[in-house]
Design a protein around this motif. Structure first.
Motif, PDB file in Angstrom:
ATOM      1  N   LEU A   1       0.826  -1.211   0.000  1.00 15.25           N
ATOM      2  CA  LEU A   1       0.000   0.000   0.000  1.00 15.25           C
ATOM      3  C   LEU A   1       0.858   1.258   0.000  1.00 15.25           C
ATOM      4  O   LEU A   1       0.546   2.230  -0.698  1.00 15.25           O
ATOM      5  CB  LEU A   1      -0.913   0.015   1.226  1.00 15.25           C
ATOM      6  N   MET A   2       1.943   1.242   0.780  1.00 15.61           N
ATOM      7  CA  MET A   2       2.832   2.411   0.811  1.00 15.61           C
ATOM      8  C   MET A   2       3.442   2.679  -0.558  1.00 15.61           C
ATOM      9  O   MET A   2       3.515   3.831  -0.993  1.00 15.61           O
ATOM     10  CB  MET A   2       3.951   2.202   1.836  1.00 15.61           C
ATOM     11  N   MET A   3       3.868   1.621  -1.244  1.00 15.32           N
ATOM     12  CA  MET A   3       4.439   1.808  -2.581  1.00 15.32           C
ATOM     13  C   MET A   3       3.408   2.425  -3.522  1.00 15.32           C
ATOM     14  O   MET A   3       3.709   3.367  -4.255  1.00 15.32           O
ATOM     15  CB  MET A   3       4.929   0.473  -3.143  1.00 15.32           C
ATOM     16  N   LEU A   4       2.198   1.902  -3.498  1.00 14.78           N
ATOM     17  CA  LEU A   4       1.156   2.426  -4.385  1.00 14.78           C
ATOM     18  C   LEU A   4       0.805   3.874  -4.045  1.00 14.78           C
ATOM     19  O   LEU A   4       0.663   4.711  -4.938  1.00 14.78           O
ATOM     20  CB  LEU A   4      -0.093   1.550  -4.304  1.00 14.78           C
ATOM     21  N   LEU A   5       0.667   4.166  -2.759  1.00 18.80           N
ATOM     22  CA  LEU A   5       0.288   5.522  -2.362  1.00 18.80           C
ATOM     23  C   LEU A   5       1.374   6.533  -2.697  1.00 18.80           C
ATOM     24  O   LEU A   5       1.085   7.641  -3.150  1.00 18.80           O
ATOM     25  CB  LEU A   5      -0.036   5.558  -0.868  1.00 18.80           C
TER      26      LEU A   5
ATOM     27  N   VAL B   1      -1.272  25.974 -10.209  1.00 11.95           N
ATOM     28  CA  VAL B   1      -1.614  27.366  -9.974  1.00 11.95           C
ATOM     29  C   VAL B   1      -2.271  27.526  -8.615  1.00 11.95           C
ATOM     30  O   VAL B   1      -1.942  28.422  -7.858  1.00 11.95           O
ATOM     31  CB  VAL B   1      -2.545  27.883 -11.102  1.00 11.95           C
ATOM     32  N   GLY B   2      -3.173  26.607  -8.296  1.00 18.32           N
ATOM     33  CA  GLY B   2      -3.876  26.692  -7.022  1.00 18.32           C
ATOM     34  C   GLY B   2      -3.208  25.850  -5.959  1.00 18.32           C
ATOM     35  O   GLY B   2      -2.125  25.317  -6.143  1.00 18.32           O
ATOM     36  N   GLY B   3      -3.885  25.736  -4.830  1.00 22.72           N
ATOM     37  CA  GLY B   3      -3.373  24.917  -3.743  1.00 22.72           C
ATOM     38  C   GLY B   3      -3.677  23.451  -3.978  1.00 22.72           C
ATOM     39  O   GLY B   3      -4.061  23.034  -5.069  1.00 22.72           O
ATOM     40  N   SER B   4      -3.503  22.687  -2.949  1.00 19.38           N
ATOM     41  CA  SER B   4      -3.762  21.261  -3.044  1.00 19.38           C
ATOM     42  C   SER B   4      -5.262  21.005  -3.136  1.00 19.38           C
ATOM     43  O   SER B   4      -6.059  21.658  -2.469  1.00 19.38           O
ATOM     44  CB  SER B   4      -3.212  20.538  -1.814  1.00 19.38           C
ATOM     45  N   SER B   5      -5.621  20.063  -3.957  1.00 21.05           N
ATOM     46  CA  SER B   5      -7.038  19.707  -4.059  1.00 21.05           C
ATOM     47  C   SER B   5      -7.403  18.798  -2.899  1.00 21.05           C
ATOM     48  O   SER B   5      -6.551  18.310  -2.165  1.00 21.05           O
ATOM     49  CB  SER B   5      -7.318  19.015  -5.386  1.00 21.05           C
ATOM     50  N   VAL B   6      -8.689  18.566  -2.744  1.00 20.18           N
ATOM     51  CA  VAL B   6      -9.179  17.718  -1.661  1.00 20.18           C
ATOM     52  C   VAL B   6      -8.654  16.299  -1.831  1.00 20.18           C
ATOM     53  O   VAL B   6      -8.265  15.646  -0.853  1.00 20.18           O
ATOM     54  CB  VAL B   6     -10.726  17.740  -1.630  1.00 20.18           C
ATOM     55  N   ALA B   7      -8.606  15.820  -3.060  1.00 17.96           N
ATOM     56  CA  ALA B   7      -8.117  14.462  -3.311  1.00 17.96           C
ATOM     57  C   ALA B   7      -6.650  14.321  -2.918  1.00 17.96           C
ATOM     58  O   ALA B   7      -6.253  13.310  -2.338  1.00 17.96           O
ATOM     59  CB  ALA B   7      -8.306  14.107  -4.774  1.00 17.96           C
TER      60      ALA B   7
ATOM     61  N   ASP C   1      -2.618  12.436   0.963  1.00 22.52           N
ATOM     62  CA  ASP C   1      -1.556  12.692   1.945  1.00 22.52           C
ATOM     63  C   ASP C   1      -1.909  12.096   3.298  1.00 22.52           C
ATOM     64  O   ASP C   1      -1.076  11.464   3.948  1.00 22.52           O
ATOM     65  CB  ASP C   1      -1.318  14.192   2.107  1.00 22.52           C
ATOM     66  N   ARG C   2      -3.141  12.299   3.734  1.00 20.62           N
ATOM     67  CA  ARG C   2      -3.576  11.777   5.036  1.00 20.62           C
ATOM     68  C   ARG C   2      -3.539  10.257   5.061  1.00 20.62           C
ATOM     69  O   ARG C   2      -3.084   9.652   6.039  1.00 20.62           O
ATOM     70  CB  ARG C   2      -4.981  12.272   5.353  1.00 20.62           C
ATOM     71  N   ILE C   3      -4.042   9.638   3.994  1.00 19.64           N
ATOM     72  CA  ILE C   3      -4.047   8.172   3.924  1.00 19.64           C
ATOM     73  C   ILE C   3      -2.620   7.636   3.924  1.00 19.64           C
ATOM     74  O   ILE C   3      -2.317   6.640   4.586  1.00 19.64           O
ATOM     75  CB  ILE C   3      -4.829   7.699   2.681  1.00 19.64           C
ATOM     76  N   THR C   4      -1.722   8.323   3.212  1.00 17.83           N
ATOM     77  CA  THR C   4      -0.323   7.891   3.169  1.00 17.83           C
ATOM     78  C   THR C   4       0.315   7.975   4.548  1.00 17.83           C
ATOM     79  O   THR C   4       1.057   7.071   4.952  1.00 17.83           O
ATOM     80  CB  THR C   4       0.469   8.755   2.166  1.00 17.83           C
ATOM     81  N   VAL C   5       0.024   9.031   5.295  1.00 20.05           N
ATOM     82  CA  VAL C   5       0.579   9.176   6.644  1.00 20.05           C
ATOM     83  C   VAL C   5       0.045   8.080   7.560  1.00 20.05           C
ATOM     84  O   VAL C   5       0.807   7.458   8.314  1.00 20.05           O
ATOM     85  CB  VAL C   5       0.272  10.582   7.217  1.00 20.05           C
ATOM     86  N   VAL C   6      -1.248   7.802   7.494  1.00 21.71           N
ATOM     87  CA  VAL C   6      -1.842   6.769   8.347  1.00 21.71           C
ATOM     88  C   VAL C   6      -1.258   5.399   8.018  1.00 21.71           C
ATOM     89  O   VAL C   6      -0.872   4.642   8.920  1.00 21.71           O
ATOM     90  CB  VAL C   6      -3.383   6.765   8.212  1.00 21.71           C
ATOM     91  N   VAL C   7      -1.160   5.070   6.734  1.00 17.88           N
ATOM     92  CA  VAL C   7      -0.597   3.777   6.345  1.00 17.88           C
ATOM     93  C   VAL C   7       0.873   3.703   6.743  1.00 17.88           C
ATOM     94  O   VAL C   7       1.354   2.654   7.195  1.00 17.88           O
ATOM     95  CB  VAL C   7      -0.800   3.518   4.831  1.00 17.88           C
ATOM     96  N   GLY C   8       1.596   4.811   6.628  1.00 19.52           N
ATOM     97  CA  GLY C   8       2.990   4.834   7.050  1.00 19.52           C
ATOM     98  C   GLY C   8       3.145   4.590   8.544  1.00 19.52           C
ATOM     99  O   GLY C   8       4.053   3.866   8.977  1.00 19.52           O
ATOM    100  N   LEU C   9       2.270   5.170   9.347  1.00 20.31           N
ATOM    101  CA  LEU C   9       2.319   4.942  10.789  1.00 20.31           C
ATOM    102  C   LEU C   9       1.981   3.500  11.140  1.00 20.31           C
ATOM    103  O   LEU C   9       2.602   2.895  12.022  1.00 20.31           O
ATOM    104  CB  LEU C   9       1.366   5.905  11.512  1.00 20.31           C
ATOM    105  N   LEU C  10       0.996   2.924  10.446  1.00 19.47           N
ATOM    106  CA  LEU C  10       0.657   1.515  10.670  1.00 19.47           C
ATOM    107  C   LEU C  10       1.803   0.602  10.253  1.00 19.47           C
ATOM    108  O   LEU C  10       2.095  -0.397  10.923  1.00 19.47           O
ATOM    109  CB  LEU C  10      -0.622   1.154   9.912  1.00 19.47           C
ATOM    110  N   TRP C  11       2.466   0.946   9.148  1.00 21.10           N
ATOM    111  CA  TRP C  11       3.623   0.185   8.672  1.00 21.10           C
ATOM    112  C   TRP C  11       4.730   0.212   9.722  1.00 21.10           C
ATOM    113  O   TRP C  11       5.321  -0.809  10.052  1.00 21.10           O
ATOM    114  CB  TRP C  11       4.084   0.797   7.345  1.00 21.10           C
ATOM    115  N   PHE C  12       4.998   1.402  10.265  1.00 23.97           N
ATOM    116  CA  PHE C  12       6.024   1.553  11.293  1.00 23.97           C
ATOM    117  C   PHE C  12       5.651   0.769  12.549  1.00 23.97           C
ATOM    118  O   PHE C  12       6.499   0.119  13.168  1.00 23.97           O
ATOM    119  CB  PHE C  12       6.232   3.036  11.613  1.00 23.97           C
ATOM    120  N   ALA C  13       4.375   0.815  12.946  1.00 24.56           N
ATOM    121  CA  ALA C  13       3.925   0.080  14.132  1.00 24.56           C
ATOM    122  C   ALA C  13       4.103  -1.420  13.943  1.00 24.56           C
ATOM    123  O   ALA C  13       4.503  -2.123  14.883  1.00 24.56           O
ATOM    124  CB  ALA C  13       2.467   0.422  14.430  1.00 24.56           C
TER     125      ALA C  13
END
Length: 77
Positions: A13-17, A40-46, A51-63
């Protein structure tokens, strides 16, 4: 056994994200054409959700790595 399977799943999952993120420029993404687009604009909602999903999966991976390390340490005679 369950934590090692979870580690494999979280690693995939981390590789894909990480690969789904768009390049910010200035790195290897420029070499492959990722830096040609200008945002031109900021980050979109997607992107923020990705980013949030990647951080959560990264924390689970580390755990999982920490738990597997503790289990291996406690199993050694």
């Amino acid at each position: 056994m369950g934590f090692s399977i979870a580690l494999i799943v979280f690693s995939a999952l981390m590789m894909l994200l990480v690969l789904m993120h768009k390049g910010k420029g200035g790195g290897l993404s420029d070499m492959f054409g990722g830096g040609m687009q200008s945002s031109v604009g900021g980050s979109s909602v997607a992107e923020r959700n990705l980013d949030r999903i990647t951080v959560v999966v990264g924390l689970l991976w580390f755990a999982c790595i920490v738990v597997l390390g503790l289990l291996m340490k406690s199993n050694t005679p």
